[in-house]
Design a protein around this motif. Sequence first.
Motif, PDB file in Angstrom:
ATOM      1  N   ILE A 123      14.186  38.976  23.262  1.00  0.00           N
ATOM      2  CA  ILE A 123      13.240  39.725  24.113  1.00  0.00           C
ATOM      3  C   ILE A 123      13.726  39.851  25.557  1.00  0.00           C
ATOM      4  O   ILE A 123      13.510  40.883  26.199  1.00  0.00           O
ATOM      5  N   MET A 124      14.435  38.849  26.083  1.00  0.00           N
ATOM      6  CA  MET A 124      14.897  38.974  27.476  1.00  0.00           C
ATOM      7  C   MET A 124      15.992  40.035  27.589  1.00  0.00           C
ATOM      8  O   MET A 124      16.059  40.751  28.591  1.00  0.00           O
ATOM      9  N   SER A 125      16.825  40.136  26.560  1.00  0.00           N
ATOM     10  CA  SER A 125      17.842  41.203  26.568  1.00  0.00           C
ATOM     11  C   SER A 125      17.160  42.572  26.605  1.00  0.00           C
ATOM     12  O   SER A 125      17.614  43.480  27.305  1.00  0.00           O
ATOM     13  N   ARG A 126      16.089  42.691  25.871  1.00  0.00           N
ATOM     14  CA  ARG A 126      15.387  43.986  25.832  1.00  0.00           C
ATOM     15  C   ARG A 126      14.608  44.232  27.129  1.00  0.00           C
ATOM     16  O   ARG A 126      14.671  45.321  27.705  1.00  0.00           O
ATOM     17  N   LEU A 127      13.889  43.219  27.604  1.00  0.00           N
ATOM     18  CA  LEU A 127      13.042  43.414  28.789  1.00  0.00           C
ATOM     19  C   LEU A 127      13.855  43.684  30.050  1.00  0.00           C
ATOM     20  O   LEU A 127      13.452  44.503  30.884  1.00  0.00           O
ATOM     21  N   THR A 128      14.997  43.010  30.199  1.00  0.00           N
ATOM     22  CA  THR A 128      15.791  43.226  31.414  1.00  0.00           C
ATOM     23  C   THR A 128      16.277  44.674  31.489  1.00  0.00           C
ATOM     24  O   THR A 128      16.356  45.244  32.579  1.00  0.00           O
ATOM     25  N   LYS A 129      16.560  45.283  30.337  1.00  0.00           N
ATOM     26  CA  LYS A 129      16.933  46.712  30.327  1.00  0.00           C
ATOM     27  C   LYS A 129      15.704  47.589  30.560  1.00  0.00           C
ATOM     28  O   LYS A 129      15.737  48.527  31.354  1.00  0.00           O
ATOM     29  N   LEU A 130      14.622  47.263  29.857  1.00  0.00           N
ATOM     30  CA  LEU A 130      13.423  48.103  29.927  1.00  0.00           C
ATOM     31  C   LEU A 130      12.855  48.187  31.345  1.00  0.00           C
ATOM     32  O   LEU A 130      12.454  49.263  31.805  1.00  0.00           O
ATOM     33  N   VAL A 131      12.793  47.048  32.042  1.00  0.00           N
ATOM     34  CA  VAL A 131      12.188  47.099  33.381  1.00  0.00           C
ATOM     35  C   VAL A 131      13.021  47.997  34.309  1.00  0.00           C
ATOM     36  O   VAL A 131      12.456  48.745  35.118  1.00  0.00           O
ATOM     37  N   GLU A 132      14.344  47.937  34.168  1.00  0.00           N
ATOM     38  CA  GLU A 132      15.177  48.787  35.024  1.00  0.00           C
ATOM     39  C   GLU A 132      15.033  50.255  34.624  1.00  0.00           C
ATOM     40  O   GLU A 132      14.992  51.129  35.480  1.00  0.00           O
ATOM     41  N   ASP A 133      14.916  50.518  33.314  1.00  0.00           N
ATOM     42  CA  ASP A 133      14.687  51.894  32.858  1.00  0.00           C
ATOM     43  C   ASP A 133      13.411  52.472  33.455  1.00  0.00           C
ATOM     44  O   ASP A 133      13.297  53.671  33.693  1.00  0.00           O
ATOM     45  N   PHE A 200      16.870  35.414  58.140  1.00  0.00           N
ATOM     46  CA  PHE A 200      15.999  35.525  56.965  1.00  0.00           C
ATOM     47  C   PHE A 200      15.597  36.977  56.770  1.00  0.00           C
ATOM     48  O   PHE A 200      15.371  37.696  57.736  1.00  0.00           O
ATOM     49  N   ALA A 201      15.498  37.393  55.524  1.00  0.00           N
ATOM     50  CA  ALA A 201      15.088  38.765  55.235  1.00  0.00           C
ATOM     51  C   ALA A 201      14.235  38.772  53.976  1.00  0.00           C
ATOM     52  O   ALA A 201      14.228  37.796  53.210  1.00  0.00           O
ATOM     53  N   THR A 202      13.525  39.865  53.778  1.00  0.00           N
ATOM     54  CA  THR A 202      12.747  40.024  52.547  1.00  0.00           C
ATOM     55  C   THR A 202      13.537  40.884  51.564  1.00  0.00           C
ATOM     56  O   THR A 202      14.386  41.678  51.962  1.00  0.00           O
ATOM     57  N   LEU A 203      13.261  40.697  50.308  1.00  0.00           N
ATOM     58  CA  LEU A 203      13.974  41.453  49.278  1.00  0.00           C
ATOM     59  C   LEU A 203      13.511  42.903  49.249  1.00  0.00           C
ATOM     60  O   LEU A 203      12.330  43.199  49.472  1.00  0.00           O
ATOM     61  N   THR A 204      14.457  43.798  48.986  1.00  0.00           N
ATOM     62  CA  THR A 204      14.171  45.214  48.745  1.00  0.00           C
ATOM     63  C   THR A 204      14.945  45.598  47.489  1.00  0.00           C
ATOM     64  O   THR A 204      15.808  44.833  47.023  1.00  0.00           O
ATOM     65  N   PRO A 205      14.680  46.792  46.935  1.00  0.00           N
ATOM     66  CA  PRO A 205      15.442  47.186  45.738  1.00  0.00           C
ATOM     67  C   PRO A 205      16.953  47.195  45.958  1.00  0.00           C
ATOM     68  O   PRO A 205      17.722  47.124  44.998  1.00  0.00           O
ATOM     69  N   ASP A 206      17.397  47.279  47.206  1.00  0.00           N
ATOM     70  CA  ASP A 206      18.832  47.317  47.508  1.00  0.00           C
ATOM     71  C   ASP A 206      19.437  45.938  47.769  1.00  0.00           C
ATOM     72  O   ASP A 206      20.649  45.822  47.980  1.00  0.00           O
ATOM     73  N   SER A 207      18.616  44.901  47.780  1.00  0.00           N
ATOM     74  CA  SER A 207      19.129  43.554  48.050  1.00  0.00           C
ATOM     75  C   SER A 207      19.941  43.049  46.864  1.00  0.00           C
ATOM     76  O   SER A 207      19.762  43.519  45.733  1.00  0.00           O
ATOM     77  N   PRO A 208      20.826  42.056  47.100  1.00  0.00           N
ATOM     78  CA  PRO A 208      21.468  41.394  45.960  1.00  0.00           C
ATOM     79  C   PRO A 208      20.404  40.775  45.063  1.00  0.00           C
ATOM     80  O   PRO A 208      19.356  40.344  45.556  1.00  0.00           O
ATOM     81  N   LYS A 209      20.661  40.759  43.749  1.00  0.00           N
ATOM     82  CA  LYS A 209      19.609  40.362  42.808  1.00  0.00           C
ATOM     83  C   LYS A 209      19.869  39.025  42.135  1.00  0.00           C
ATOM     84  O   LYS A 209      18.987  38.465  41.504  1.00  0.00           O
ATOM     85  N   SER A 210      21.107  38.526  42.262  1.00  0.00           N
ATOM     86  CA  SER A 210      21.436  37.218  41.662  1.00  0.00           C
ATOM     87  C   SER A 210      20.991  37.114  40.211  1.00  0.00           C
ATOM     88  O   SER A 210      20.384  36.127  39.793  1.00  0.00           O
ATOM     89  N   HIS A 211      21.286  38.169  39.457  1.00  0.00           N
ATOM     90  CA  HIS A 211      20.900  38.141  38.039  1.00  0.00           C
ATOM     91  C   HIS A 211      21.591  37.010  37.297  1.00  0.00           C
ATOM     92  O   HIS A 211      22.800  36.811  37.441  1.00  0.00           O
ATOM     93  N   HIS A 212      20.833  36.293  36.529  1.00  0.00           N
ATOM     94  CA  HIS A 212      21.380  35.220  35.704  1.00  0.00           C
ATOM     95  C   HIS A 212      21.930  35.795  34.402  1.00  0.00           C
ATOM     96  O   HIS A 212      21.607  36.934  34.036  1.00  0.00           O
ATOM     97  N   ARG A 213      22.703  34.969  33.728  1.00  0.00           N
ATOM     98  CA  ARG A 213      23.155  35.340  32.383  1.00  0.00           C
ATOM     99  C   ARG A 213      21.979  35.249  31.423  1.00  0.00           C
ATOM    100  O   ARG A 213      21.228  34.267  31.439  1.00  0.00           O
ATOM    101  N   ILE A 214      21.813  36.272  30.605  1.00  0.00           N
ATOM    102  CA  ILE A 214      20.693  36.273  29.660  1.00  0.00           C
ATOM    103  C   ILE A 214      21.007  35.324  28.504  1.00  0.00           C
ATOM    104  O   ILE A 214      22.096  35.387  27.920  1.00  0.00           O
ATOM    105  N   ASN A 215      20.074  34.475  28.201  1.00  0.00           N
ATOM    106  CA  ASN A 215      20.260  33.489  27.107  1.00  0.00           C
ATOM    107  C   ASN A 215      19.426  33.789  25.875  1.00  0.00           C
ATOM    108  O   ASN A 215      19.431  33.056  24.902  1.00  0.00           O
ATOM    109  N   ASN A 216      18.646  34.833  25.967  1.00  0.00           N
ATOM    110  CA  ASN A 216      17.831  35.214  24.815  1.00  0.00           C
ATOM    111  C   ASN A 216      17.732  36.728  24.732  1.00  0.00           C
ATOM    112  O   ASN A 216      16.740  37.297  25.126  1.00  0.00           O
TER     113      ASN A 216
END
Length: 216
Positions: A123-133, A200-216
């Motif tokens: 489900i995480m493999s699917r959701l990480t794609k879906l949310v960006e779509d 210090f800054a707040t996140l925006t869509p253009d900020s680095p996202k530090s995506h983790h490796r998907i484990n599921n």
Amino acid sequence: ATPIPTATPVTGQKVIYLTFDDGPGIYTKPLLELLDKYNVKATFFVCGTGYAHLIEDIYKAGHTIGMHCKYHDYNKVYASEEAYFEDLYAIQDIIFKYTGTRPTLLRFPGGSSNTVSSFNPGIMSRLTKLVEDKGFSYFDWNVSSGDTSTKDTETITQNLIKGTTGMRYAISLQHSEIKEYSLNAIEGYILWALENGYTFATLTPDSPKSHHRINN
Ligand code: ZN
């Protein structure tokens, strides 16, 4: 009196994105006061807690509101894609109610690398794609405060400092709105950061996202 250092950004400066998950809570107001003392803006990945009305205070103080979940219940949220988005739109509605805006930033409950969702394989493999779509941006973190595994304030401060040392940018994870010992760890981190050339800054869509490796 010693002047209080403030977080005025300078181009090219090293950046810390403070992020707070699972609030609002009983420590939201002192947290906002502390951040205001140093003119630090942060990102709050909020839930549908009993303190959800404080989302308005967070927003008005100039911080960024992101979506975490309405109900922090892994079995429900990750039961299906439909269940995930039902919960996501529910927390988005709550945020809209208090801010008049619909955020596009989110953090998955447990992060994108979670294995708490493994009862629903893939489900995480699917959701990480879906949310960006769907036009959302999801954020993980690259500095963990460890405030889910220790209640010792000094240890949490040191975890944040050690994790950030040498980093060009840090997305730190804390639960300071619901944990007093995590709240108390922030001031030492802010003071260290300002002394060491970070802003210090707040996140925006253009900020680095530090995506983790998907484990599921
Ligand atoms: Zn959470």
